[in-house]
Design an enzyme around this catalytic site. Structure first.
Site, PDB file in Angstrom:
ATOM      1  N   GLU A 326      32.071 -28.066  59.081  1.00 22.30           N
ATOM      2  CA  GLU A 326      33.024 -28.890  58.344  1.00 22.30           C
ATOM      3  C   GLU A 326      33.684 -28.054  57.260  1.00 22.30           C
ATOM      4  O   GLU A 326      32.992 -27.440  56.442  1.00 22.30           O
ATOM      5  CB  GLU A 326      32.322 -30.077  57.668  1.00 22.30           C
ATOM      6  CG  GLU A 326      31.871 -31.164  58.596  1.00 22.30           C
ATOM      7  CD  GLU A 326      31.367 -32.372  57.823  1.00 22.30           C
ATOM      8  OE1 GLU A 326      31.461 -33.482  58.365  1.00 22.30           O
ATOM      9  OE2 GLU A 326      30.864 -32.216  56.683  1.00 22.30           O
ATOM     10  N   CYS A 327      35.002 -28.031  57.236  1.00 21.49           N
ATOM     11  CA  CYS A 327      35.785 -27.372  56.197  1.00 21.49           C
ATOM     12  C   CYS A 327      35.322 -25.921  55.985  1.00 21.49           C
ATOM     13  O   CYS A 327      35.608 -25.062  56.790  1.00 21.49           O
ATOM     14  CB  CYS A 327      35.756 -28.171  54.895  1.00 21.49           C
ATOM     15  SG  CYS A 327      37.111 -27.779  53.763  1.00 21.49           S
ATOM     16  N   GLY A 328      34.579 -25.634  54.909  1.00 27.21           N
ATOM     17  CA  GLY A 328      34.097 -24.275  54.705  1.00 27.21           C
ATOM     18  C   GLY A 328      33.251 -23.782  55.865  1.00 27.21           C
ATOM     19  O   GLY A 328      33.312 -22.608  56.250  1.00 27.21           O
ATOM     20  N   MET A 331      35.591 -22.771  58.623  1.00 27.09           N
ATOM     21  CA  MET A 331      36.178 -21.456  58.368  1.00 27.09           C
ATOM     22  C   MET A 331      35.189 -20.336  58.690  1.00 27.09           C
ATOM     23  O   MET A 331      35.565 -19.290  59.210  1.00 27.09           O
ATOM     24  CB  MET A 331      36.656 -21.369  56.932  1.00 27.09           C
ATOM     25  CG  MET A 331      37.860 -22.241  56.629  1.00 27.09           C
ATOM     26  SD  MET A 331      38.473 -22.050  54.941  1.00 27.09           S
ATOM     27  CE  MET A 331      37.491 -23.268  54.092  1.00 27.09           C
ATOM     28  N   THR A 426      35.911 -28.961  62.025  1.00 30.26           N
ATOM     29  CA  THR A 426      36.948 -29.818  61.465  1.00 30.26           C
ATOM     30  C   THR A 426      37.207 -29.415  60.021  1.00 30.26           C
ATOM     31  O   THR A 426      36.317 -28.891  59.343  1.00 30.26           O
ATOM     32  CB  THR A 426      36.524 -31.303  61.460  1.00 30.26           C
ATOM     33  OG1 THR A 426      35.422 -31.478  60.549  1.00 30.26           O
ATOM     34  CG2 THR A 426      36.108 -31.766  62.837  1.00 30.26           C
TER      35      THR A 426
END
Length: 435
Positions: A326-328, A331, A426
């Site tokens: 999720e998010c970080g 990435m 995501t």
């Protein structure tokens, strides 16, 4: 039915977090068992609440959470003496299109739970005029009771007298007046406050807040102003676990997890197995799924790029079992992350995602996602409510999209997430599944 209050404000930046932490600690030190809550999608403030109160803090979000979940989470206060919730932004600030239980405003939570509101008003640069603000808030929505105000950033005894006079003139109760203290402000970075775990002196800071509040606020009067509404609480309204054994990344780079999600997993019998990518630790070899939450990978990109054992174990796990970010965390699953200085760092390479902080752009808001493929325990077609907040820019995204994603207005957003094999990611943080 536990009495409670909501600490809110006319706008962000008025000092309500300092008030919240000081009250939590002062009440705890008085032997009062306080259950903290945070209105809205925030994963940083609840960690400070836990440090101040000794109890886990739960988010209550009227846009993304169904009614049953809100009531079940609010029932976490049933074994406490007092419930204290911290609002977000301004009291009535929310999105234009409400969800099932509201538009995400703190006022929704106060109304549903029956908690009177204490407004923290920054009176710097004004005196009697602050009463007009308080009066407007008290009349804007009669279904949201305003118990009174705490005046903040008071410049002098004369300033306090004038501000109190204004409140007296319109019948607004003043619970206290806090002198201006620049040294009590918590440091911030681009996603909000610097995380609680990064403050070596956090306990001493919170003790100082409590001392400050005791000296200038009538805490017994606040307790007397509290109230609550009886609710019919369902027995089962939690987020289901994605697997039985969940390897969860947890360190300074990956710390954005919602308490209601973690407790929901554990309550259903799942085992959460923490590990630290920053320490180059591998996830448990017998885990059924690896979950990388959000956080600040951009601040630790160099160390993450050198975490070869972590990368190798993650790739091995993905050959047979799911990995989700999720998010970080998303990435960190990509090919590369470019930090604010423009340096590119190699990430895990399990997705064809390249993100950059050198080209900063804020992405903020509620999200609803309809899954185009299975994701971390959710079937294709499942609908999820969540929230996105980051400053990174996508430079490359070569994999298939994971979901159709829209914002709170129903407009499509380009951050669809992506998938490759058993790996998914995501940019939004999931809050709850929705119908």
């Amino acid at each position: 039915m536990t009495p409670g209050l909501l600490v809110a404000a006319p706008a962000s930046g008025t000092g309500k977090t300092t008030v919240m932490l000081g009250l939590l600690r002062a009440l705890r030190d008085d032997g009062v068992t306080v259950q903290p809550f945070k209105s809205g999608p925030d994963y940083i403030d609840p960690a400070f609440h836990r440090a101040a109160s000794g109890r886990a803090s739960f988010n209550l979000d009227s846009w993304s959470m169904p009614a049953a979940m809100l009531d079940t989470l609010a029932a976490k206060a049933d074994d406490a003496d007092f419930a204290l919730a911290e609002g977000s932004m301004g009291l009535f600030d929310g999105v234009a299109r409400p969800g099932e239980t509201g538009n995400g405003a703190s006022a929704d939570i106060a109304r549903r739970m029956g908690w009177p509101v204490v407004l923290v008003i920054d009176v710097s640069g004004q005196a009697q005029s602050a009463a007009a603000t308080a009066l407007g808030f008290s009349r804007y929505d009669p279904s949201v009771p305003i118990a009174g105000v705490i005046l903040n950033r008071v410049a002098s005894p004369r300033h306090e007298r004038l501000a109190r006079a204004g409140m007296d003139a319109v019948g607004i109760r003043v619970f206290g007046a806090l002198p201006r203290r620049g040294d009590l402000k918590l440091p911030e970075r681009h996603l909000g406050l610097v995380q609680a775990v990064e403050h070596a002196d956090l306990d001493a800071r919170i003790d100082e807040y409590a001392t400050f509040l005791r000296a200038h606020v009538d805490i017994p009067a606040l307790r007397e102003a509290a109230a609550a509404t009886a609710r019919s609480v369902p027995l089962d309204a939690w987020v289901r676990p994605p697997a039985q054994r969940i390897a969860l990344a947890q360190d300074a780079a990956f710390s954005f997890t919602y308490e209601h999600v973690l407790e929901g997993w554990r309550r259903a019998g799942a085992e959460v197995l923490p590990f630290s990518p920053l320490a180059d630790e591998a996830p448990a070899s017998d885990a059924d799924i690896v979950w990388l939450p959000g956080g600040y990978p951009e601040l630790h990109a160099g160390r993450l790029s050198e975490a070869r054992s972590f990368h190798a174990a993650l790739a091995e796990h993905a050959e047979t079992r799911p990995v989700h970010g999720e998010c970080g965390g998303y990435m960190a699953l990509g090919e590369g992350l470019i930090d604010a200085d423009g340096t590119r760092h190699r990430m895990a390479g399990l997705l064809g995602l390249v993100t950059s902080y050198a080209q900063r752009k804020m992405h903020l808001g509620y999200r609803r996602a309809s899954l185009l493929a299975p994701m971390a325990g959710f079937a294709q077609g499942a609908k999820l409510a969540g929230h996105e907040f980051h400053y990174s820019t996508i430079l490359e995204q070569s994999d298939a999209p994971l979901a159709d994603v829209v914002d709170a207005q129903g407009e499509a957003v380009p951050e669809t997430g992506s998938r490759r094999g058993r790996v998914t990611g995501t940019f939004f943080h999931m809050i709850a599944p929705v119908s």
